[in-house]
Design a protein around this motif. Structure first.
Motif, PDB file in Angstrom:
ATOM      1  N   GLU A 173       0.199  -1.052   0.540  1.00  0.00           N
ATOM      2  CA  GLU A 173      -0.391   0.066   0.316  1.00  0.00           C
ATOM      3  C   GLU A 173       0.877   1.187  -0.133  1.00  0.00           C
ATOM      4  O   GLU A 173       2.135   1.580   0.513  1.00  0.00           O
ATOM      5  CB  GLU A 173      -0.753   0.053   1.326  1.00  0.00           C
ATOM      6  CG  GLU A 173      -1.989   1.529   1.193  1.00  0.00           C
ATOM      7  CD  GLU A 173      -3.227   0.740   2.943  1.00  0.00           C
ATOM      8  OE1 GLU A 173      -3.781   2.179   2.400  1.00  0.00           O
ATOM      9  OE2 GLU A 173      -2.921   0.218   2.911  1.00  0.00           O
ATOM     10  N   GLU A 178       1.445   4.637   1.084  1.00  0.00           N
ATOM     11  CA  GLU A 178       1.430   6.233   2.247  1.00  0.00           C
ATOM     12  C   GLU A 178       1.558   7.046   1.906  1.00  0.00           C
ATOM     13  O   GLU A 178       2.108   7.717  -0.145  1.00  0.00           O
ATOM     14  CB  GLU A 178       2.062   5.698   3.137  1.00  0.00           C
ATOM     15  CG  GLU A 178       1.837   4.607   4.158  1.00  0.00           C
ATOM     16  CD  GLU A 178       2.854   3.777   4.657  1.00  0.00           C
ATOM     17  OE1 GLU A 178       3.401   4.791   5.669  1.00  0.00           O
ATOM     18  OE2 GLU A 178       2.840   2.314   5.940  1.00  0.00           O
ATOM     19  N   ARG A 179       0.595   7.952   2.414  1.00  0.00           N
ATOM     20  CA  ARG A 179       0.958   9.373   1.611  1.00  0.00           C
ATOM     21  C   ARG A 179       2.017  10.261   2.274  1.00  0.00           C
ATOM     22  O   ARG A 179       2.110  11.174   1.078  1.00  0.00           O
ATOM     23  CB  ARG A 179      -0.002  10.337   3.306  1.00  0.00           C
ATOM     24  CG  ARG A 179      -0.536  11.864   2.341  1.00  0.00           C
ATOM     25  CD  ARG A 179      -1.724  12.784   3.655  1.00  0.00           C
ATOM     26  NE  ARG A 179      -2.103  14.036   2.819  1.00  0.00           N
ATOM     27  CZ  ARG A 179      -2.752  14.472   3.971  1.00  0.00           C
ATOM     28  NH1 ARG A 179      -2.987  14.625   4.449  1.00  0.00           N
ATOM     29  NH2 ARG A 179      -2.596  15.674   3.216  1.00  0.00           N
ATOM     30  N   GLU A 204       4.475   8.599   1.741  1.00  0.00           N
ATOM     31  CA  GLU A 204       5.449   8.190   0.648  1.00  0.00           C
ATOM     32  C   GLU A 204       5.290   9.065  -0.524  1.00  0.00           C
ATOM     33  O   GLU A 204       6.447   9.436  -1.022  1.00  0.00           O
ATOM     34  CB  GLU A 204       5.469   6.990   0.052  1.00  0.00           C
ATOM     35  CG  GLU A 204       5.786   6.311  -0.695  1.00  0.00           C
ATOM     36  CD  GLU A 204       5.215   5.024  -0.913  1.00  0.00           C
ATOM     37  OE1 GLU A 204       6.679   4.014  -1.794  1.00  0.00           O
ATOM     38  OE2 GLU A 204       5.223   3.863  -0.686  1.00  0.00           O
TER      39      GLU A 204
END
Length: 477
Positions: free
Chosen positions: A149, A151-152, A154
């Motif tokens: 997933e 992430e914000r 990243e």
């Protein structure tokens, strides 16, 4: 080369009653497909398309699939992401274990605004430095990359370093493309060398000074040494065949042990090699089938032979009561009856089970026209009833003889039948109470207007004894 045709699509659409216009999911994996075609014209409503483990080199002819949500192209020969702009509803794209080296080609996926998951594991581009940051920064709609997933934090970091990462990716792409060009040239050279070797093997020296065979047509008498020479020639042919088999094994071993880079060309070459081996084996098998001598069901003298090629258990019963033969053949339970052919002849019976003959000589002549064949729905056995041609006279069972009654006996029986039997009661044994004398007269006298008079009891016994039937006396009125 396997091509996508309407027939193939209908075969893989059995779950949808072989209908293509309403088909929403189809699986074409492991079909050795080398080109994508006709899918966008025949299956417009597709939502899920499985094409993994094929030999597809290019993404094409899928842009008209407007409802497509999941496309699986893992384990193919794809080198570039393209022609997916028209897949407006695409949410998941699997390109695992391909040969994608142009990582910048993912920019075309910006048009797929519903794309949430992307799989690029096993591609050369995943080895580029800054690969994940470039993909995360390029595709803003993406939520999961390679099963991980996004992430914000990243995404924010990838967007900040996007210019530097993009430059690195471009440089690495150029290096990879030069490498691929060299690999393609080497693969082409290798293919040409192999073709030349095959041509050299096919060219064989022929006997004679001019490459022709010569025979002495004037020599009519056969040479006694010819038989020995023919025998030696057969032995040499067998030795040659064994040598060829050993040589093929050596070539096979050398092919698989030879170190080669993992490229679309090497993968395609391995597929071609296996396909050729398979074709050679099929040809050898076909030759063996052709060389197999025909079955002799009936000899030249007209003798019928017993045969059980399908190797089925059977039981022949002689039903003397019904004057017939009954054959119980243990046919496979799930075998379709259309694969069974029964032929009853006067002296023998022949049954073809999947083109394999079962033939049995009968101990006596039968009537083919009156014979019948039935099949059990539980066991699958085939039961054939064959009436015998010669009828056997059976001894009748002894039945008990009935003695005819005489005329006098007949009259007596008739008289007895005419007499009506009645049930009579002996009055001496049973007495019937007098209802009128239940209450004594003394108690009843003077107690009311009604005086019950004592009725005279007639002695039945005396009346019957003293009664005389005089015909002269007139009857009482």
């Amino acid at each position: 080369m396997v091509r996508i045709t309407e027939e193939l699509l209908r075969q893989r659409a059995e779950h949808n009653n072989c209908e293509l216009f309403s088909l929403e999911e189809i699986s074409l994996h492991q079909q050795e497909i080398e080109k994508l075609e006709y899918i966008d014209k025949l299956c417009r409503d597709l939502k899920i398309l499985y094409l993994q483990n094929n030999l597809i080199p290019k993404i094409e002819n899928v842009s008209k699939l407007k409802k497509l949500e999941y496309l699986n192209l893992a384990l193919n020969n794809i080198e570039r992401i393209e022609n997916l702009e028209g897949c407006e509803e695409l949410q998941k794209l699997d390109l695992t274990a391909n040969f994608i080296g142009e990582l910048s080609s993912i920019e075309i996926l910006k048009h797929n605004i519903h794309l949430k998951e992307l799989f690029l594991v096993g591609n050369p581009c995943t080895e580029f430095e800054g690969y994940r940051q470039f993909v995360v920064a390029t595709l803003h709609q993406l939520k999961c990359l390679d099963s991980k997933e996004i992430e914000r934090s990243e995404r924010i970091q990838a967007l900040q370093n996007y210019r530097e990462v993009e430059k690195q990716i471009r440089d690495q792409e150029q290096v990879y493309l030069l490498k691929r060009a060299r690999e393609k040239e080497e693969a082409l050279q290798k293919i040409q060398e192999k073709k030349e070797k095959k041509k050299e093997k096919q060219i064989k020296p022929k006997p004679g000074f001019d490459g022709r065979w010569y025979t002495d047509i004037n020599n009519i008498n056969p040479d006694p040494l010819e038989d020995k020479e023919n025998h030696q020639q057969k032995e040499t042919e067998k030795e040659d065949q064994e040598w060829k088999i050993d040589k093929d094994d050596e070539e096979d071993r050398a092919f698989w042990e030879e170190p080669t880079p993992y490229t679309p060309e090497s993968r395609l070459e391995a597929h071609r090699y296996l396909e050729e081996k398979r074709r050679v084996k099929e040809n050898i098998r076909g030759q063996k089938m052709k060389e197999k001598p025909p079955r002799t069901l009936i000899t030249a003298e007209g003798k019928v032979l017993n045969m059980n090629e399908p190797k089925l258990n059977f039981f022949l019963k002689d039903d003397e009561e019904n004057n017939q033969f009954i054959l119980d053949l243990a046919v496979y339970r799930h075998l379709d009856s259309s694969l069974i052919d029964v032929d009853v002849q006067p002296t023998y019976l022949r049954i073809m089970v999947k083109e394999k003959p079962f033939q049995l000589v009968l101990p006596a002549e039968v009537k083919p026209d009156s014979s019948s064949a039935k099949r059990s729905q539980t066991t699958g056995h085939l039961v054939i009833s064959m009436p015998k041609a010669q009828e056997i006279i059976m001894a009748n069972r002894k039945t008990p003889t009935l003695v005819e009654p005489s005329d006098s006996n007949k009259l007596q029986t008739n008289i007895k039948r005419e007499q009506v039997e009645k049930l009579e009661v002996d009055p001496s044994k049973y007495s019937f109470p007098d209802v009128a004398n239940i209450i004594q007269e003394k108690e009843r006298t003077g107690q009311g207007p009604i005086n019950l008079q004592q009725q005279k009891v007639i002695d039945t016994e005396n009346s019957y004894v003293d009664f005389e039937d005089d015909q002269d006396v007139p009857p009482l009125i």
